[in-house]
Motif scaffolding. Structure first.
Motif, PDB file in Angstrom:
ATOM      1  N   GLY A 103       0.681  -1.342   0.055  1.00 49.11           N
ATOM      2  CA  GLY A 103      -0.003   0.118   0.009  1.00 49.11           C
ATOM      3  C   GLY A 103       0.871   1.343   0.023  1.00 49.11           C
ATOM      4  N   ALA A 104       1.897   1.092   0.679  1.00 48.43           N
ATOM      5  CA  ALA A 104       2.823   2.503   0.725  1.00 48.43           C
ATOM      6  C   ALA A 104       3.430   2.620  -0.433  1.00 48.43           C
ATOM      7  CB  ALA A 104       3.953   2.087   1.845  1.00 48.43           C
TER       8      ALA A 104
ATOM      9  N   GLY B 277       1.043   3.936  -3.063  1.00 46.74           N
ATOM     10  CA  GLY B 277       0.664   5.363  -2.642  1.00 46.74           C
ATOM     11  C   GLY B 277       1.858   6.412  -2.910  1.00 46.74           C
TER      12      GLY B 277
ATOM     13  N   ASN C 163      -3.132   9.002  -1.007  1.00 42.84           N
ATOM     14  CA  ASN C 163      -2.675   7.738  -1.917  1.00 42.84           C
ATOM     15  C   ASN C 163      -3.574   7.590  -3.115  1.00 42.84           C
ATOM     16  OD1 ASN C 163      -4.411   7.103   0.218  1.00 42.84           O
ATOM     17  ND2 ASN C 163      -4.169   5.037  -0.221  1.00 42.84           N
TER      18      ASN C 163
ATOM     19  N   PRO D 175      -3.256  12.228  -5.268  1.00 39.30           N
ATOM     20  CA  PRO D 175      -1.961  13.008  -4.623  1.00 39.30           C
ATOM     21  C   PRO D 175      -2.075  14.634  -4.906  1.00 39.30           C
ATOM     22  CG  PRO D 175      -1.715  11.749  -6.690  1.00 39.30           C
ATOM     23  CD  PRO D 175      -3.088  11.441  -6.440  1.00 39.30           C
TER      24      PRO D 175
ATOM     25  N   ALA E  40       1.204  10.264   0.876  1.00 36.11           N
ATOM     26  CA  ALA E  40       0.480   9.360  -0.443  1.00 36.11           C
ATOM     27  C   ALA E  40       1.272   8.015   0.219  1.00 36.11           C
ATOM     28  CB  ALA E  40       0.927   9.758  -1.530  1.00 36.11           C
TER      29      ALA E  40
ATOM     30  N   GLY F 252      -1.445   5.135   2.233  1.00 37.22           N
ATOM     31  CA  GLY F 252      -1.339   3.981   1.361  1.00 37.22           C
ATOM     32  C   GLY F 252      -1.072   2.831   2.319  1.00 37.22           C
TER      33      GLY F 252
END
Lengths: 204, 204
Positions: free
Chosen positions: A130-131, A134, B115, B118, B126, B130
């Motif tokens: 997810g990071a 993102g 995320n 943006p 983000a 996320g």
């Protein structure tokens, strides 16, 4: 194009090399082997790598470690493994690479489907993927020099089912060869800020 | 219900307290003030907080710091600010809280829209948002005791526009009062693993 592939000895990395090798000049990097070695958590090592192979048209990263465990066995420290390696390792490659890529060049990172389609013992990959997704969407709108960035987010690989099938019942595994096509789309296409989900059976 | 609200003095936290105060027993926690003080990056501090107020029916977190800067000014260390505070701080509250919540209790975390939607200088939010959304989806399927977990993911707040409007042109700000309704849905409803996006104008 001149393309740097970091993590070229893994299952996805080898498939990416097979997909792109006939059409492009590839430079293979790894933490232990390859044309160049690199430690993605050591900024000086990354700068040295770029200085040895720039200018580049594309950078692909298919490397990064992560810890799998039941939620009740996880700790901040165990989450940090994936955050430092798979997330910040790839982010470091992007940040340090900005000045070594040609105008219009691309970064292609690797995330995974866990943040959309979670599985047991997968809270760390869900977090880290997810990071990465993102970051890709956030970074895409701020990249200089018309640089592009995308992530490939594969579901469980066919090649990984022999070891991990019990965690992925009900998932349709995807061959690395098919996942590699998404890297081609990112590098040889013109899109940016995209997350290429590959192999997910039940799309939301 | 007996509900712990961590970060109750922020703009969202105050709106959440207003939303829930008439119907529930709230315990307010903050890093400096409140009924209880807590450092979300100190496991012993978190355990002490829970021991002082358990058993609980719900935990809401609306706290966590993050660094905003142009992509080209970001570093691993600056990304770590948000990863340690807003991400792992909230994750610590969940991991340590598992044994102090009643059967069927809920965690409600706070992420944000960066995320999916943006904005400039927002690569760290983000990334972190996320990661939070991914963690929530991954953790939801592994929580013991029928515990639930959701995240509220607001767009820019009306109350924040006076300071940050230049970064959010074309965004429709959402009042904290409206965002607070999503916390009520998470706590007083029965859903789990959900990301409640509030205030996003262009849904994908």
């Amino acid at each position: 194009m001149k393309i740097l592939v970091i993590g070229s000895t893994g299952t996805i990395g080898r498939a990416v090399v097979n997909e792109l090798n006939d059409r492009h000049e590839l430079i293979l990097a790894g933490n232990k082997s390859g044309d160049i070695t690199v430690d993605m958590n050591d900024i000086q090592s990354i700068i040295k790598m770029y200085k040895n192979c720039h200018p580049l048209d594309a950078v692909i990263v298919t490397a990064g470690a992560i810890h799998f465990a039941p939620l009740t066995a996880m700790t901040s420290e165990l989450y940090q493994i994936g955050l430092n390696s798979k997330l910040l390792g790839q982010v470091n490659i992007v940040l340090q690479g900005l000045k070594y890529l040609n105008e219009g060049g691309s970064f292609t990172l690797t995330s995974g489907s866990a943040n959309r389609d979670p599985y047991k013992q997968g809270s760390s990959p869900a977090m880290v993927n997810g990071a990465i997704d993102g970051f890709v969407r956030g970074a895409a709108i701020e990249l200089p020099k018309c640089l592009r960035i995308n992530a490939v987010s594969p579901s469980i690989l066919t090649e990984s089912m022999k070891d991990f099938a019990d965690y992925f019942r009900g998932f349709k595994p995807v061959p690395a060869e098919e996942v590699a096509i998404a890297y081609s789309k990112s590098v040889e296409g013109a899109q940016t800020g995209q997350i290429y989900s590959v192999g997910e059976l039940f799309l939301k």
